[in-house]
Design a protein around this motif. Structure first.
Motif, PDB file in Angstrom:
ATOM      1  N   UNK A   1       0.844  -1.190   0.000  1.00 23.24           N
ATOM      2  CA  UNK A   1       0.000   0.000   0.000  1.00 23.24           C
ATOM      3  C   UNK A   1       0.880   1.241   0.000  1.00 23.24           C
ATOM      4  N   UNK A   2       0.408   2.412  -0.520  1.00 28.62           N
ATOM      5  CA  UNK A   2      -0.875   2.523  -1.238  1.00 28.62           C
ATOM      6  C   UNK A   2      -0.757   1.967  -2.649  1.00 28.62           C
TER       7      UNK A   2
ATOM      8  N   UNK B   1      -9.365   1.461 -10.777  1.00 27.83           N
ATOM      9  CA  UNK B   1      -9.610   2.344  -9.641  1.00 27.83           C
ATOM     10  C   UNK B   1      -9.738   3.786 -10.110  1.00 27.83           C
ATOM     11  N   UNK B   2     -10.412   4.586  -9.319  1.00 24.55           N
ATOM     12  CA  UNK B   2     -10.530   6.024  -9.563  1.00 24.55           C
ATOM     13  C   UNK B   2     -10.467   6.728  -8.223  1.00 24.55           C
ATOM     14  N   UNK B   3      -9.317   7.349  -7.938  1.00 31.72           N
ATOM     15  CA  UNK B   3      -9.136   7.986  -6.628  1.00 31.72           C
ATOM     16  C   UNK B   3     -10.125   9.126  -6.404  1.00 31.72           C
ATOM     17  N   UNK B   4     -10.531   9.818  -7.493  1.00 33.50           N
ATOM     18  CA  UNK B   4     -11.452  10.933  -7.335  1.00 33.50           C
ATOM     19  C   UNK B   4     -12.833  10.451  -6.908  1.00 33.50           C
ATOM     20  N   UNK B   5     -13.188   9.218  -7.247  1.00 30.37           N
ATOM     21  CA  UNK B   5     -14.466   8.663  -6.796  1.00 30.37           C
ATOM     22  C   UNK B   5     -14.347   8.078  -5.401  1.00 30.37           C
ATOM     23  N   UNK B   6     -13.364   7.241  -5.167  1.00 33.85           N
ATOM     24  CA  UNK B   6     -13.124   6.646  -3.849  1.00 33.85           C
ATOM     25  C   UNK B   6     -11.629   6.695  -3.595  1.00 33.85           C
TER      26      UNK B   6
ATOM     27  N   UNK C   1     -10.520   2.592   0.501  1.00 30.46           N
ATOM     28  CA  UNK C   1     -11.470   1.483   0.635  1.00 30.46           C
ATOM     29  C   UNK C   1     -11.252   0.805   1.986  1.00 30.46           C
ATOM     30  N   UNK C   2     -12.315   0.615   2.705  1.00 29.52           N
ATOM     31  CA  UNK C   2     -12.268  -0.162   3.945  1.00 29.52           C
ATOM     32  C   UNK C   2     -12.873  -1.530   3.623  1.00 29.52           C
ATOM     33  N   UNK C   3     -12.023  -2.523   3.541  1.00 28.69           N
ATOM     34  CA  UNK C   3     -12.451  -3.858   3.150  1.00 28.69           C
ATOM     35  C   UNK C   3     -12.684  -4.710   4.387  1.00 28.69           C
ATOM     36  N   UNK C   4     -13.698  -5.514   4.327  1.00 27.70           N
ATOM     37  CA  UNK C   4     -14.030  -6.432   5.410  1.00 27.70           C
ATOM     38  C   UNK C   4     -13.920  -7.851   4.862  1.00 27.70           C
ATOM     39  N   UNK C   5     -12.971  -8.601   5.401  1.00 22.41           N
ATOM     40  CA  UNK C   5     -12.779 -10.004   5.015  1.00 22.41           C
ATOM     41  C   UNK C   5     -13.452 -10.869   6.070  1.00 22.41           C
TER      42      UNK C   5
ATOM     43  N   UNK D   1      -5.507   2.389   0.548  1.00 22.66           N
ATOM     44  CA  UNK D   1      -5.436   3.772   0.084  1.00 22.66           C
ATOM     45  C   UNK D   1      -5.058   3.794  -1.391  1.00 22.66           C
ATOM     46  N   UNK D   2      -5.741   4.658  -2.149  1.00 27.55           N
ATOM     47  CA  UNK D   2      -5.498   4.780  -3.584  1.00 27.55           C
ATOM     48  C   UNK D   2      -4.619   6.007  -3.815  1.00 27.55           C
TER      49      UNK D   2
END
Length: 815
Positions: A357-358, A413-418, A421-425, A444-445
């Protein structure tokens, strides 16, 4: 030998007797008695001393005693006769509830030697509890529109007794509307209910009072009753209906609070409030159930809110109502049967081993971001773990090896949109019921320069007064870049071009960081009415991205030009003064001369008025000047006392703020009537005839001024809204050839012009827009030709003046 033989046989007989005695004691160590509940004090239960093989005389010496865990005072032994009797009231329902088997276990202990005997006293049920309903009165609200055979659930009665004493039969008081639907003994089927056999009519029978009776099969029979109060409602036609009348749910024990048990779904064919449904537990549901389960009134979701313990209760029966929001609400009913299950003990464990990351927003699909390891200490199906990821994210989990997963980028991916991301596994084992563990990770993007700066509008309109100070701030442009850090750092610059013969940068400049636009020199409305140019916004990314915005700067007129006097061709006078010959015989109101002037400004700044200055010494002049036309006329009949040479000073003033003035000198020579030129007499004769027409023209003039002022504001707004989208052309600057309009007797406002102005607006074809006023024109050639017939000249000027009093000036822009 004979003695020995006898001794041996006696010894064998004694040993056999001892073995038989021990066997009898072992078989008779558990003695069983029975006694009916509610037996009176002293009721005989059994001869316990005799049944245990104990002599009455040895009860006291051997310390005979009876012990019972938790029930010491219910039964007692009479040590005198060895009889077990009832010592206090025995209530089977309080002792064992509804269990089919109910016994009191006694331990009889004697000493010398120590012996322990077990005695079981079975408590027999008697029919001592009548059936009981949860309520003494049940209120039912039933709409008159309910269909025949509609069923209305009722909570049945309960009997604390067992077996035959608890078997109930129900009867309903005679009536013509309802019959009783009695369920079978299977607890999983629908409950007791009323069935509608005859349509209801609220107007005839708004209320019904019925009596429901429950009778057990004991001897004697006992009966319980409940009053059914039925209120007939005049409501909507369709009651909510569940998908099923019975839902079966399996729920693991020890589930956390908030666990969804089931989502019920009821539908109502009505619309509006009559179709909106509110879910709730039935009023007959016990407080214990309400403390463990919660139903959402809107969604119908039943959620566990209390501790669910398998050992406490294996099943729960939830009665649910779905009531609509009609003014006369209708209800649907269902039963949710919850079966509690045991669960495995160990939840899976999640371990994130590495992170990359990122991640750049231009990363390609398939890029590995992190590795995840899962494990479960259980074995078999309970140790088999399956991982899943939060839905609707551009990532996916790929199994690489047993219990190892890779988090892989699935889509762009598009950083301007998101930007994050908070991912839940979620890791779930294969147990029944399964346990799960979740782990959250933040991805983080990283930004790349993929967005150009953007202005809020493609074009702005700015109004600036002429004669501005050099370097004044006239506007601020602002562009926003959706990227981050240096990719969003915007700088501004002019798009250079030529404005006529000069460079654009000689007129305006823009601050590179703030976007403030400055006028570098004073602007002149008479020279340049519109300055159109572009400002470029460019970010600091690699490679840089940019965009342009168009600014239209309108230069507003100020009163910076004084009125200018127009000489009449062929008029006499020295030093620019106007000279006229006036006959002494003219009457009052006769026009003897006219002062003409123009103003280079526009609008109100070019609207002129005329005033006659007082004569020296305060003498009263026999002449006056018209306020707006500049015509000089007599106020009375001239006589011999008037001086032969009259010198008049006429003050010409515009309507600007502040007003600017000019002074005209008029020299009038009074002559006898025979000395006046013929041409002059013809002019005077024609002026008298036109005076009345000029009064009306002045009225039209004032009305036209107000109308054109409103039209000017409206034109500017329409121009901004309906502007041409074509890019401007260079070299389209500089004034065109003016077209002159002949003046009339109305005055200075008749000196109008239709000026073809090339405005600095860029490239593109020319376009005509109604823009502003500019009366700065000399009179038309020949309009004051003294060689013409004066009467014809006045008539011609009067006709032309009516068409020119609107002083509308049209600019032709090449856009």
């Amino acid at each position: 030998m004979v003695y020995s033989s006898r001794g041996d046989r006696g010894h064998r007989h004694l040993l056999l007797f001892f073995i038989i005695l021990k066997a009898w004691e072992s078989t008779s160590g558990q003695i069983h008695y029975s006694v009916p509940e509610e037996a009176k004090h002293g009721t005989f239960v059994g001869r316990i001393a005799q049944d245990l093989g104990l002599e009455l005389a040895e009860l006291v010496p051997r310390l005979f005693r009876v012990a019972s865990k938790g029930h010491r005072d219910l039964l007692e032994v009479n040590l005198q006769n060895g009889i077990l009797f009832v010592n206090s009231r025995i209530d089977r329902e309080a002792l064992c509830g509804r269990s089919l088997e109910c016994s009191i276990h006694l331990e009889v202990i004697v000493d010398r030697p120590l012996q322990v005997f077990h005695v079981e006293v079975e408590v027999k049920d008697i029919n001592d509890n009548p059936p009981e309903f949860p309520q003494t009165q049940k209120n039912l609200f039933i709409a008159e529109s309910r269909m025949l055979d509609s069923r209305f659930p009722l909570e049945g009665a309960s009997d604390a007794d067992i077996e035959e004493n608890a078997l109930l039969t129900y009867r309903l008081s005679p009536n013509e509307f309802f019959s009783l639907d009695v369920p079978t003994n299977d607890e999983q089927v629908k409950p007791l209910g009323l069935v509608l056999r005859k349509p209801l009519d609220r107007e005839q029978s708004p209320e019904l009072h019925l009596l429901l009776m429950a009778t057990d099969r004991g001897k004697p029979e006992l009966t319980g009753t409940v009053q059914l109060f039925i209120k007939v409602l005049d409501a909507n036609d369709n009651a909510p209906a569940f998908d099923r009348t019975l839902y079966a749910v399996k729920l693991p024990e020890n589930v956390p609070n908030g666990t969804l048990v089931i989502k019920l779904n009821a539908s109502d064919l009505d619309e509006g409030l009559n179709g909106d449904i509110i879910y709730s537990f039935s009023s007959d549901v016990s407080p214990d159930i309400k403390s463990k389960f919660y139903i959402d009134a809107v969604s119908g979701e039943i959620i566990a809110i209390g501790h669910i313990d398998f050992e406490e209760s294996k099943t729960y029966k939830l009665r649910v109502e779905a009531i609509d929001k009609g003014s006369l609400p209708l209800a649907g009913h269902c039963t949710v049967h919850v079966q509690v299950l045991d669960a495995n003990d160990n939840a899976p464990e999640l371990t994130v081993t590495s992170l990359s990351l990122p991640i750049s927003e231009n990363a390609q699909p398939g890029t590995v971001i992190t590795l995840i390891n899962v494990s479960d200490r259980d074995s078999g199906a309970n140790g088999e773990v399956i991982c899943s990821l939060t839905p609707h994210v551009p990532f996916k989990l790929v199994s690489t090896f047993k219990n190892y997963y890779s988090l892989v980028l699935e889509s762009a991916l598009d950083r301007e949109s998101v930007a994050n991301y908070v991912l839940v596994v979620t890791a779930r084992d294969g147990g029944s019921p399964s346990l799960s563990t979740t782990a959250s990770m933040s991805v983080e993007v990283a930004d790349v320069n993929d967005n150009a700066p953007a202005f809020a509008q493609p074009e702005y309109t700015v109004f600036v007064k002429e004669n501005n100070p050099p370097g004044c701030h006239i506007f601020t442009v602002s562009a926003r870049d959706a990227d981050a850090q240096e990719n969003a750092l915007v700088s501004y610059s002019l798009v250079e071009r030529r404005v006529g013969e000069r460079a654009l940068s000689s007129y305006v400049s823009v601050h590179a960081e703030s976007g403030k636009v400055y006028a570098l020199q004073p602007l002149d409305h008479e020279e340049l009415e519109l300055l159109q140019f572009q400002v470029s916004a460019r970010d600091a990314g690699v490679p840089p991205l940019g965009s342009n915005v168009t600014l239209q700067v309108f230069v507003l007129d100020e009163n910076d030009n004084a009125p200018a006097l127009l000489p009449r061709p062929g008029a006499g006078g020295a030093g620019g003064a106007l000279s006229e010959l006036v006959s002494r015989s003219v009457g009052a109101g006769h026009v003897v001369a006219k002062v003409r002037a123009v103003d280079a400004d526009s609008g109100y700044n070019a609207w002129l008025s005329y005033e006659l200055q007082p004569a020296a010494g305060g003498a009263r002049s026999p002449f006056r000047v018209a306020l707006y036309t500049g015509e000089i006329s007599t106020t009375r009949t001239l006589d011999e006392a008037d001086s032969a040479r009259q010198r008049l000073l006429v003050l010409v003033k515009d309507h600007g703020e502040p007003a600017l003035t000019a002074t005209a000198t008029v020299l009038l020579s009074l002559v006898e009537s025979g000395q006046a030129p013929k041409a002059s007499s013809r002019v005077l004769a024609g002026a008298a005839g036109a005076e009345a027409a000029l009064v009306d023209v002045n009225v039209y003039l004032i009305v036209a001024i107000c109308a054109v002022s409103s039209l000017l504001v409206l034109t500017l707004l329409l121009y901004t809204a309906l502007r041409c989208s074509a890019p401007p052309t260079e070299g389209a600057c500089g004034p065109g050839k003016p077209t002159l309009v002949c003046s009339s007797a109305v005055g200075s406002w008749s000196y109008s012009q239709q000026r073809r102005q090339r405005v600095c607006s860029g490239e593109g074809p020319p376009k005509t827009d109604l823009m502003a006023f500019s009366p700065s024109l000399p009179p038309c050639p020949g309009s004051l030709n003294t060689t013409e017939d004066p009467q014809a000249s006045l008539e011609s000027s009067g006709k032309v003046g009516c068409s020119n009093i609107l002083f509308i000036y049209t600019f032709i822009f090449e856009v």
